[in-house]
Design a protein around this motif. Structure first.
Motif, PDB file in Angstrom:
ATOM      1  N   LEU A 112      -9.836  12.908  -4.427  1.00 26.03           N
ATOM      2  CA  LEU A 112      -9.889  11.742  -5.308  1.00 26.03           C
ATOM      3  C   LEU A 112     -11.329  11.458  -5.734  1.00 26.03           C
ATOM      4  O   LEU A 112     -12.274  11.664  -4.976  1.00 26.03           O
ATOM      5  N   HIS A 113     -11.472  10.976  -6.960  1.00 25.09           N
ATOM      6  CA  HIS A 113     -12.759  10.504  -7.467  1.00 25.09           C
ATOM      7  C   HIS A 113     -12.608   8.990  -7.618  1.00 25.09           C
ATOM      8  O   HIS A 113     -11.919   8.516  -8.523  1.00 25.09           O
ATOM      9  N   VAL A 114     -13.241   8.242  -6.727  1.00 26.56           N
ATOM     10  CA  VAL A 114     -13.006   6.799  -6.638  1.00 26.56           C
ATOM     11  C   VAL A 114     -14.285   6.030  -6.954  1.00 26.56           C
ATOM     12  O   VAL A 114     -15.361   6.333  -6.418  1.00 26.56           O
ATOM     13  N   VAL A 115     -14.146   5.040  -7.820  1.00 27.18           N
ATOM     14  CA  VAL A 115     -15.218   4.077  -8.068  1.00 27.18           C
ATOM     15  C   VAL A 115     -14.763   2.749  -7.477  1.00 27.18           C
ATOM     16  O   VAL A 115     -13.658   2.276  -7.772  1.00 27.18           O
ATOM     17  N   GLU A 161     -18.963  -1.304 -16.681  1.00 29.33           N
ATOM     18  CA  GLU A 161     -18.794  -1.238 -18.137  1.00 29.33           C
ATOM     19  C   GLU A 161     -19.031   0.166 -18.677  1.00 29.33           C
ATOM     20  O   GLU A 161     -18.430   0.575 -19.678  1.00 29.33           O
ATOM     21  N   ASP A 162     -19.882   0.944 -18.015  1.00 30.89           N
ATOM     22  CA  ASP A 162     -20.255   2.279 -18.489  1.00 30.89           C
ATOM     23  C   ASP A 162     -19.380   3.384 -17.916  1.00 30.89           C
ATOM     24  O   ASP A 162     -19.644   4.563 -18.141  1.00 30.89           O
ATOM     25  N   LEU A 163     -18.335   3.034 -17.145  1.00 31.46           N
ATOM     26  CA  LEU A 163     -17.476   4.034 -16.511  1.00 31.46           C
ATOM     27  C   LEU A 163     -16.062   3.943 -17.060  1.00 31.46           C
ATOM     28  O   LEU A 163     -15.582   2.874 -17.416  1.00 31.46           O
ATOM     29  N   ASN A 164     -15.399   5.101 -17.128  1.00 25.52           N
ATOM     30  CA  ASN A 164     -14.005   5.154 -17.558  1.00 25.52           C
ATOM     31  C   ASN A 164     -13.203   5.991 -16.570  1.00 25.52           C
ATOM     32  O   ASN A 164     -13.670   7.054 -16.140  1.00 25.52           O
ATOM     33  N   VAL A 165     -12.013   5.520 -16.217  1.00 16.56           N
ATOM     34  CA  VAL A 165     -11.174   6.234 -15.262  1.00 16.56           C
ATOM     35  C   VAL A 165      -9.729   6.271 -15.761  1.00 16.56           C
ATOM     36  O   VAL A 165      -9.371   5.635 -16.754  1.00 16.56           O
ATOM     37  N   GLU A 166      -8.896   7.012 -15.028  1.00 20.08           N
ATOM     38  CA  GLU A 166      -7.488   7.126 -15.398  1.00 20.08           C
ATOM     39  C   GLU A 166      -6.699   5.876 -15.010  1.00 20.08           C
ATOM     40  O   GLU A 166      -5.875   5.384 -15.783  1.00 20.08           O
ATOM     41  N   LYS A 167      -6.952   5.373 -13.790  1.00 22.63           N
ATOM     42  CA  LYS A 167      -6.129   4.300 -13.244  1.00 22.63           C
ATOM     43  C   LYS A 167      -6.999   3.281 -12.506  1.00 22.63           C
ATOM     44  O   LYS A 167      -7.954   3.665 -11.829  1.00 22.63           O
ATOM     45  N   ALA A 168      -6.621   2.011 -12.621  1.00 22.89           N
ATOM     46  CA  ALA A 168      -7.285   0.960 -11.859  1.00 22.89           C
ATOM     47  C   ALA A 168      -6.267   0.308 -10.931  1.00 22.89           C
ATOM     48  O   ALA A 168      -5.154  -0.022 -11.354  1.00 22.89           O
ATOM     49  N   ALA A 217       0.823  -1.212   0.000  1.00 26.39           N
ATOM     50  CA  ALA A 217       0.000   0.000   0.000  1.00 26.39           C
ATOM     51  C   ALA A 217       0.857   1.263   0.000  1.00 26.39           C
ATOM     52  O   ALA A 217       0.585   2.224  -0.726  1.00 26.39           O
ATOM     53  N   LYS A 218       1.915   1.263   0.804  1.00 27.99           N
ATOM     54  CA  LYS A 218       2.804   2.434   0.875  1.00 27.99           C
ATOM     55  C   LYS A 218       3.544   2.657  -0.438  1.00 27.99           C
ATOM     56  O   LYS A 218       3.778   3.799  -0.846  1.00 27.99           O
ATOM     57  N   LEU A 219       3.915   1.575  -1.107  1.00 26.71           N
ATOM     58  CA  LEU A 219       4.585   1.708  -2.402  1.00 26.71           C
ATOM     59  C   LEU A 219       3.625   2.217  -3.476  1.00 26.71           C
ATOM     60  O   LEU A 219       4.004   3.007  -4.346  1.00 26.71           O
ATOM     61  N   THR A 220       2.383   1.773  -3.405  1.00 27.80           N
ATOM     62  CA  THR A 220       1.412   2.088  -4.463  1.00 27.80           C
ATOM     63  C   THR A 220       0.969   3.539  -4.435  1.00 27.80           C
ATOM     64  O   THR A 220       0.620   4.104  -5.487  1.00 27.80           O
ATOM     65  N   ILE A 221       0.987   4.177  -3.275  1.00 26.67           N
ATOM     66  CA  ILE A 221       0.495   5.557  -3.185  1.00 26.67           C
ATOM     67  C   ILE A 221       1.286   6.497  -4.087  1.00 26.67           C
ATOM     68  O   ILE A 221       0.786   7.548  -4.506  1.00 26.67           O
ATOM     69  N   GLU A 222       2.507   6.126  -4.449  1.00 24.02           N
ATOM     70  CA  GLU A 222       3.331   6.965  -5.327  1.00 24.02           C
ATOM     71  C   GLU A 222       2.739   7.081  -6.729  1.00 24.02           C
ATOM     72  O   GLU A 222       3.125   7.962  -7.497  1.00 24.02           O
ATOM     73  N   PHE A 223       1.805   6.204  -7.069  1.00 22.40           N
ATOM     74  CA  PHE A 223       1.175   6.249  -8.390  1.00 22.40           C
ATOM     75  C   PHE A 223      -0.146   7.025  -8.384  1.00 22.40           C
ATOM     76  O   PHE A 223      -0.864   7.036  -9.385  1.00 22.40           O
ATOM     77  N   VAL A 224      -0.466   7.648  -7.266  1.00 25.85           N
ATOM     78  CA  VAL A 224      -1.723   8.405  -7.139  1.00 25.85           C
ATOM     79  C   VAL A 224      -1.409   9.873  -6.862  1.00 25.85           C
ATOM     80  O   VAL A 224      -0.552  10.179  -6.028  1.00 25.85           O
ATOM     81  N   GLU A 225      -2.102  10.750  -7.574  1.00 19.36           N
ATOM     82  CA  GLU A 225      -1.956  12.184  -7.361  1.00 19.36           C
ATOM     83  C   GLU A 225      -3.282  12.764  -6.903  1.00 19.36           C
ATOM     84  O   GLU A 225      -4.351  12.215  -7.183  1.00 19.36           O
ATOM     85  N   ASP A 226      -3.226  13.876  -6.188  1.00 19.23           N
ATOM     86  CA  ASP A 226      -4.450  14.570  -5.796  1.00 19.23           C
ATOM     87  C   ASP A 226      -5.317  14.816  -7.034  1.00 19.23           C
ATOM     88  O   ASP A 226      -4.811  15.227  -8.089  1.00 19.23           O
ATOM     89  N   GLY A 227      -6.612  14.561  -6.896  1.00 16.13           N
ATOM     90  CA  GLY A 227      -7.540  14.823  -7.987  1.00 16.13           C
ATOM     91  C   GLY A 227      -7.706  13.696  -8.980  1.00 16.13           C
ATOM     92  O   GLY A 227      -8.503  13.810  -9.917  1.00 16.13           O
TER      93      GLY A 227
END
Length: 257
Positions: A122-125, A167-174, A87-97
């Motif tokens: 963050l906008h999270v699905v 299926e009907d949603l699109n995001v930047e990162k999964a 989890a701590k390593l992964t946060i580096e791939f997330v930016e505000d917004g």
């Protein structure tokens, strides 16, 4: 020995004993674990708060039933240190917004906790009830919980309604985890609807990050879910050289110790 690891091993031993005996007294735990009463009382409180045991007069008892919260808490305890590191390593791939998918797994739940603390707006699905509840503790976040049938043992939402919504949603990162990962093929799941939802999350994201502890590597399960060609980075705690030798060159391997 690392203090947190020692505590985790002590908790596992307490859970083993209480499941065998149904009731454990404070005195028994002090003698069997060779720790102070203060430590035992602290362990009792934390295990009770996590719905893993029931605290009673003079000790603890086995929980009569196994509610969903307890099942999920038990999954979180499995390889807990590795999941926290990932989890701590992964946060580096997330930016505000950022606008992101987060799947329903105990590993990505640990990641969601770090997101809540370290990132804003963050906008999270998500298909995870517990992840949604965790992320809204930060009032700057916007969280969309996928609708459908609740899968109690995983605290997640599945079914055709959930699959259609993703299926009907699109995001930047999964950000996804898996039951197992075979690096020359992809991720695997044992539940067909979970598999479909995670595959659609990957299909509808610009980048896919796989969070997977080393106990799940080089194994297969029932349903091939996300082909390795869809994955941009694998974040893990071990078996790094073996992964690099097998994964396509475009897949980044991020690791820690």
């Amino acid at each position: 020995m690392d203090h947190k690891l020692f505590k985790r091993e002590r908790w596992n031993r307490i859970l083993e004993l209480v499941n065998e005996r149904d009731f454990l007294s404070i005195d028994e735990m002090k003698k069997l674990l060779n720790v102070s009463e203060i430590t035992i009382r602290r362990d009792m409180k934390e295990l009770n708060d996590r719905a893993l045991v029931q605290k009673v007069y003079g000790g603890i008892k086995k929980i009569d039933s196994n509610p969903p919260e307890a099942q999920f808490a038990q999954r979180r305890m499995s390889h807990a240190n590795e999941k926290a590191l990932i989890a701590k390593l992964t946060i580096e791939f997330v930016e505000d917004g950022d606008t992101i998918f987060i799947d329903a797994s105990s590993t990505t739940f640990e990641f969601a906790k770090v997101c809540r603390e370290k990132r804003n707006n963050l906008h999270v699905v998500t298909s995870s009830l517990v992840t949604a509840l965790e992320l809204i503790k930060n009032p700057t976040n916007t969280v969309t919980l996928i609708g459908g049938i609740i899968r109690a043992d995983n605290m997640s939402v599945i079914g055709t309604t959930a699959e259609k919504m993703v299926e009907d949603l699109n995001v930047e990162k999964a950000f996804i985890s898996c039951r197992t990962f075979e690096p020359d093929e992809g991720t695997f799941e044992t539940n067909p609807s979970e598999s479909v939802i995670k595959r659609k999350m990957a299909d509808n994201s610009n980048k896919v990050y796989l969070l997977v502890d080393s106990s799940k590597l080089f194994k297969k399960a029932t349903f091939l879910t996300v082909p390795v060609e869809k994955i941009n980075a694998v974040i893990t705690d071990g078996k790094v050289d073996e992964l690099i030798n097998v994964l396509p060159k475009k897949v980044k391997v991020v690791h820690g110790v």
